[in-house]
Write an enzyme that holds these catalytic residues in place. Sequence first.
Site, PDB file in Angstrom:
ATOM      1  N   PHE A 157      -4.187 -34.374  11.374  1.00  0.00           N
ATOM      2  CA  PHE A 157      -3.793 -33.439  12.419  1.00  0.00           C
ATOM      3  C   PHE A 157      -4.405 -32.075  12.140  1.00  0.00           C
ATOM      4  O   PHE A 157      -4.346 -31.581  11.010  1.00  0.00           O
ATOM      5  CB  PHE A 157      -2.274 -33.265  12.465  1.00  0.00           C
ATOM      6  CG  PHE A 157      -1.520 -34.435  13.025  1.00  0.00           C
ATOM      7  CD1 PHE A 157      -1.220 -34.512  14.372  1.00  0.00           C
ATOM      8  CD2 PHE A 157      -1.101 -35.459  12.187  1.00  0.00           C
ATOM      9  CE1 PHE A 157      -0.515 -35.584  14.885  1.00  0.00           C
ATOM     10  CE2 PHE A 157      -0.400 -36.535  12.688  1.00  0.00           C
ATOM     11  CZ  PHE A 157      -0.109 -36.602  14.041  1.00  0.00           C
ATOM     12  N   ASP A 158      -4.978 -31.481  13.165  1.00  0.00           N
ATOM     13  CA  ASP A 158      -5.270 -30.056  13.072  1.00  0.00           C
ATOM     14  C   ASP A 158      -3.935 -29.322  13.109  1.00  0.00           C
ATOM     15  O   ASP A 158      -2.961 -29.817  13.696  1.00  0.00           O
ATOM     16  CB  ASP A 158      -6.150 -29.626  14.244  1.00  0.00           C
ATOM     17  CG  ASP A 158      -6.439 -28.141  14.214  1.00  0.00           C
ATOM     18  OD1 ASP A 158      -6.880 -27.648  13.165  1.00  0.00           O
ATOM     19  OD2 ASP A 158      -6.205 -27.469  15.236  1.00  0.00           O
ATOM     20  N   LYS A 159      -3.867 -28.176  12.495  1.00  0.00           N
ATOM     21  CA  LYS A 159      -2.600 -27.439  12.472  1.00  0.00           C
ATOM     22  C   LYS A 159      -2.382 -26.655  13.756  1.00  0.00           C
ATOM     23  O   LYS A 159      -1.449 -26.905  14.515  1.00  0.00           O
ATOM     24  CB  LYS A 159      -2.547 -26.492  11.270  1.00  0.00           C
ATOM     25  CG  LYS A 159      -1.237 -25.678  11.204  1.00  0.00           C
ATOM     26  CD  LYS A 159      -1.226 -24.704  10.054  1.00  0.00           C
ATOM     27  CE  LYS A 159      -2.097 -23.485  10.348  1.00  0.00           C
ATOM     28  NZ  LYS A 159      -1.509 -22.629  11.432  1.00  0.00           N
TER      29      LYS A 159
END
Length: 666
Positions: A338-340
């Site tokens: 996941f990108d933050k």
Amino acid sequence: MSAEHDHDSGHSARWEIGFAIASGVTYTAGMIAEYALGLSGVGTALFLATYFFGGFFTIRSAIRSTLAGKFEVDFLMLVAAIGAASIGRFAEGAVLLFLFSLGHALEEFALARASKSIEALAGLAPRTALVHVGGPSTTAGEFVDRQVDDLTVGDLVLIRPNARVSADGVVIDGRSAIDQSAVTGESMPVEKEPATGRAGAENTVFAGTVNGSGALVVRVTALAKDSTLSRVVELVASTDQAKSPRQRFLDRFQRIYVPAVIAFVIGVFVVGYVALGKPFDDAFYLAMAVLVAASPCALALATPSAVLAGVARAARAGVLVKGGAPLETLGRVTSIAFDKTGTLTWGEPRVTDTVAAPGSPLDDLLATTLAVERLSDHPLAAAVADAVAARTSTVLSATDLQSVTGRGVRAVVEGEAVEIGNERLFTDIGVALDPVAADVERLQAAGRTLMIVRRGGRFLGVIGVMDTPRREAGQVLDRLRESGMTDIVMISGDHQQVAEAVGREVGVDRALGGLLPEDKVSHVRELSGGDRARRCAMVGDGVNDAPAMAQADVGIAMGAAGSAVALETADVALMSDDLGRLPFAVRLSRRTSRIIRQNLIAALGIVVFLVIVTFLGMPMGPVVFIHEGSTLIVVANALRLLRFEVGREHEGVEHEARPVHEPVAA
């Protein structure tokens, strides 16, 4: 039977069903004339009529596939029917074509249920729009009807109450709530208001959605052919361009299997007639029955029927899956990155902590910060000003604002010098942070971006700012683990401390910070570990995460309804900014894979069974009946996906709407 069914014309499908029924009528009448009334000539004539009605569409399909260099099931059935007629078995050939044409028509009818879920999207957008003419603003001129295809970017259109939105655009006047479920899958209407600056989700509307009780004036931002709805329909309709691994294998298999069946059938005839000395008619009839038994009708439809139903079900839930390949691959994913920012978090900095220094009133900290930050153009300034403004009524005046790059700002408030910034701002001027050092250390460990406030030589306190996680993020990760995810990683360009703080809060297995785009690509590559059996997905916004998403086996974009780039780059697109639909997409993919496996096992098992019982003496009629019945069973099994978790897309996840800027208690 070809797996590539033609769903383009409902009129053609109705004709096909009509011809199948006619073939059944003539076959039944032929059986009565032949065996009940003893009218052999009349029976033969009626059986030939069955050949015409039952074989009409089969011949057309066989010619198309043969000209394309492919020998498919239609071709095998015609060979069997003609072979039966050549030895005087008109009744067997007639029942073959009748049941085959009826099965084909029923398959088309059943599969149409799935394709109609997609085709219905195209009919949502209205054909006409009320366009403003006769003046530069809505205070002059009038609204007139115009074809939606004639709209241009910049046109002003009126959306009446309870009417469908005619074009993608931005609200410039009026307020209402819009049902966006057809495009984004959101279950609740979304409030819309005029845009005062950069347009956000609360200002943007999509063609084909349904307006509520208020009238809206919208500025068109995309041509009809480029609207979000049009792009979705086009991409979903072309799902067969990205065939699943199983379907690609079956395509290759059929190119070998069909010629192999023909060779096997010839071998059966030669052995029976030459080696075993059977009469020509009996040997030839057995060969034709084996040809029918071995035809891979159900096998050809096992995968594409499930993929079509799965893609259609996902689209109805606001999840765009671009073909069989990502649908099937997502079901095999065990690692997910996941990108933050904007994915596990909202992507909007918010004030999370306001801590006054010992002996200093909290209102002094808030009022001083508000006075200075109102003058600043720093990206954090607006969020900080909005948060503290609601918590203080004290109004101070700030002047002489100076920005210190990478450090903070300086200003003068009520004649006193003020410094607001990070540790380096005070280190540079040789000021120790002793009064607030403990708070600074505690908030830094929690991953906060700090704004230390000093006025007139005394520290007023510390303000902590953070891109806060979505409340649903932890629940989403729990549901993903229940679905079989074993390695959940968060990758971010933020500092490692910030990444670790967010990671702890949402519950990822690992949090990696300080990454450049090329670093994200490397980490995504490492998630698969070079193991072809291990699959990795990447979830991001589809724009700045495009390289990492491209490296992953499946790229998943958030909030794709408002982003043409996300729609194009992602394999799977969550149309709304709703992370809670990701576990549903994974569960749907896994269920689709199970349905495909069930179909393939059933299809292959029935072929083996029919070949065996044919050699044991089963006549062609029952063989055809079981053969076509198995095909319908495979399609019906696939269509169960259309009802998969209807109304339970958010099961186990409490959806959180995008928050507005609100002050957070100290």
